[in-house]
Design an enzyme around this catalytic site. Structure first.
Site, PDB file in Angstrom:
ATOM      1  N   ASP A 167       0.831  -1.489  -0.025  1.00 40.91           N
ATOM      2  CA  ASP A 167       0.036  -0.035   0.086  1.00 40.91           C
ATOM      3  C   ASP A 167       0.896   1.107   0.133  1.00 40.91           C
ATOM      4  OD1 ASP A 167      -2.847   1.353   0.411  1.00 40.91           O
ATOM      5  OD2 ASP A 167      -1.499   2.030   2.035  1.00 40.91           O
ATOM      6  N   GLU A 251      -1.674  -1.824  -5.772  1.00 43.65           N
ATOM      7  CA  GLU A 251      -3.013  -1.128  -6.039  1.00 43.65           C
ATOM      8  C   GLU A 251      -3.027  -0.636  -7.422  1.00 43.65           C
ATOM      9  OE1 GLU A 251      -4.909   1.224  -2.401  1.00 43.65           O
ATOM     10  OE2 GLU A 251      -2.769   1.818  -2.517  1.00 43.65           O
ATOM     11  N   ASP A 344      -2.482   1.842   7.086  1.00 42.96           N
ATOM     12  CA  ASP A 344      -1.869   1.391   5.857  1.00 42.96           C
ATOM     13  C   ASP A 344      -1.712  -0.044   5.835  1.00 42.96           C
ATOM     14  OD1 ASP A 344      -1.883   4.019   4.955  1.00 42.96           O
ATOM     15  OD2 ASP A 344      -0.010   4.422   6.020  1.00 42.96           O
TER      16      ASP A 344
END
Length: 381
Positions: A167, A251, A344
């Site tokens: 992340d 992501e 996170d």
């Protein structure tokens, strides 16, 4: 280095001419000239202009080949449309057809390369084995670099079957699903003070003056050190992840769109422009795109992209999704099951699990079905 700057200027001149030819194209007009036609025009230009004829035809032709390749990548949707090159910012040229005797190692630390119409140029040796081309560039800090075209082999998978989620953020550059928090080194306090002093000095300089050029070069040297730290951090982290994990999930972010300016137009000005500019600087300073790009190079075929929707609001323990779960930038506490951890890290665990959420709120594993809105059945005529 005046001869190298001449090569850079001529390559930039040829590139900008090709860019201007394609900029004039409109639907209904004849097609813009391709490489073969532009190479013929270059021959005519070299016969007419002595300053262009004095340069290396190989450097100038390679600029046209690079432009043709850039246009091909643009039409295939790989890169953006090639734009104009500017003096002081886009200084560089490429040399092809390099023979083995054109690159020589002098000792353990230094080597030399043969540049057409320049001669032997010394450089700091790193790796230059079996190369057929190289690119010479000059950055804004006035430092010269030579990059040899060599594609290294990908790092082999460790074979342990482990998967990691990554992340990316602003306060924490990269959070791993293992609980590790990684932060890229930025400006030191001394560098920030020096940068502010130089920027204030730059504002008092007359445009076009030698003093302004010296101050701009000093600012570029300060920023170059930070850029080098970021690149070094990316190389070390990407190598470490490629060696430790079989599968790396990140992501799927549109970084170019996320860092687009919010100024708007005169008729419709943007909102929160200052805050958006700060966010853009934070994203770029943490090397989001560079980190994933280097992971894809080093762990080829082992990087998977997961939809980023709701990964920061979903509980990695029970799967409950609610905006209230994300209590602050660093605190995640599920309102359903009470699970708490770093926000996170929680998002990284959702990414590692391959979880994605559709726009209608349904969980969607990778490759799973997507819920659809109901439609009225229509009878066949």
């Amino acid at each position: 280095m005046a001869e190298l700057l001449e090569h850079c200027a001529q390559a930039r001149f040829v590139w900008n001419l090709a860019c201007e030819q394609h900029a004039h194209w409109r639907p209904g007009r004849a097609a813009a000239p391709g490489y073969n036609e532009q190479a013929r025009q270059l021959t005519e230009a070299r016969a007419e202009f002595a300053w262009l004829r004095a340069g290396s035809v190989t450097v100038q032709q390679q600029a046209l080949r690079d432009f043709a390749q850039a246009m091909s990548s643009f039409f295939r949707g790989i890169h953006r449309r090639p734009s104009w090159r500017k003096a002081g910012r886009d200084e560089g040229f490429r040399q092809v057809g390099v023979k083995s005797e054109h690159v020589q190692r002098l000792n353990r630390r230094y080597g030399r390369v043969w540049v057409l119409k320049v001669g032997w140029v010394r450089f700091r040796w790193s790796r230059a084995e079996g190369v057929k081309s190289y690119r010479v560039t000059c950055d804004r800090a006035g430092r010269w670099h030579v990059a040899f075209a060599a594609i290294p082999d990908p790092i082999p998978a460790p074979g342990n079957g482990q998967t990691v989620g990554l992340d990316r953020g602003i306060a924490v550059s990269a959070a791993l699903s293992t609980g590790e928090l990684l932060v890229v080194a930025g400006f030191s306090q001394g560098e920030r003070r020096r940068l502010r002093r130089l920027q204030r000095r730059l504002a008092r300089c007359a445009r076009g003056s030698n003093r302004r050029a010296r101050v701009k070069a000093a600012i570029a040297r300060v920023k170059a050190r930070v850029t080098e730290r970021r690149k070094d951090w990316v190389e070390k982290i990407s190598t470490d992840l490629a060696r430790r994990f079989d599968l790396i999930r990140v992501e799927d972010l549109d970084i170019r769109g996320m860092t687009r300016s919010a100024k708007g137009t005169v008729e419709r000005p943007g909102r929160n422009v200052g805050q958006k500019a700060g966010l853009n600087r934070g994203i770029l300073a943490n090397g989001w795109g560079l980190l994933v790009a280097r992971l894809q190079h080093k762990a080829a075929g082992r990087v998977r992209k997961v939809r980023a929707a709701y990964t920061s609001q979903q509980c990695s323990a029970c799967g409950h999704i609610a905006p209230e779960n994300r209590q602050s930038q660093a605190v995640f506490r599920c309102v359903a099951c009470g699970f708490a951890c770093h926000a996170d890290v929680n998002a990284a665990r959702n990414i590692a699990a391959g979880r994605a959420v559709t726009a209608r709120g349904a969980l969607q594993p990778l490759g799973g079905a997507v819920n659809r809105e109901p439609h009225l059945a229509t009878s066949a005529p």
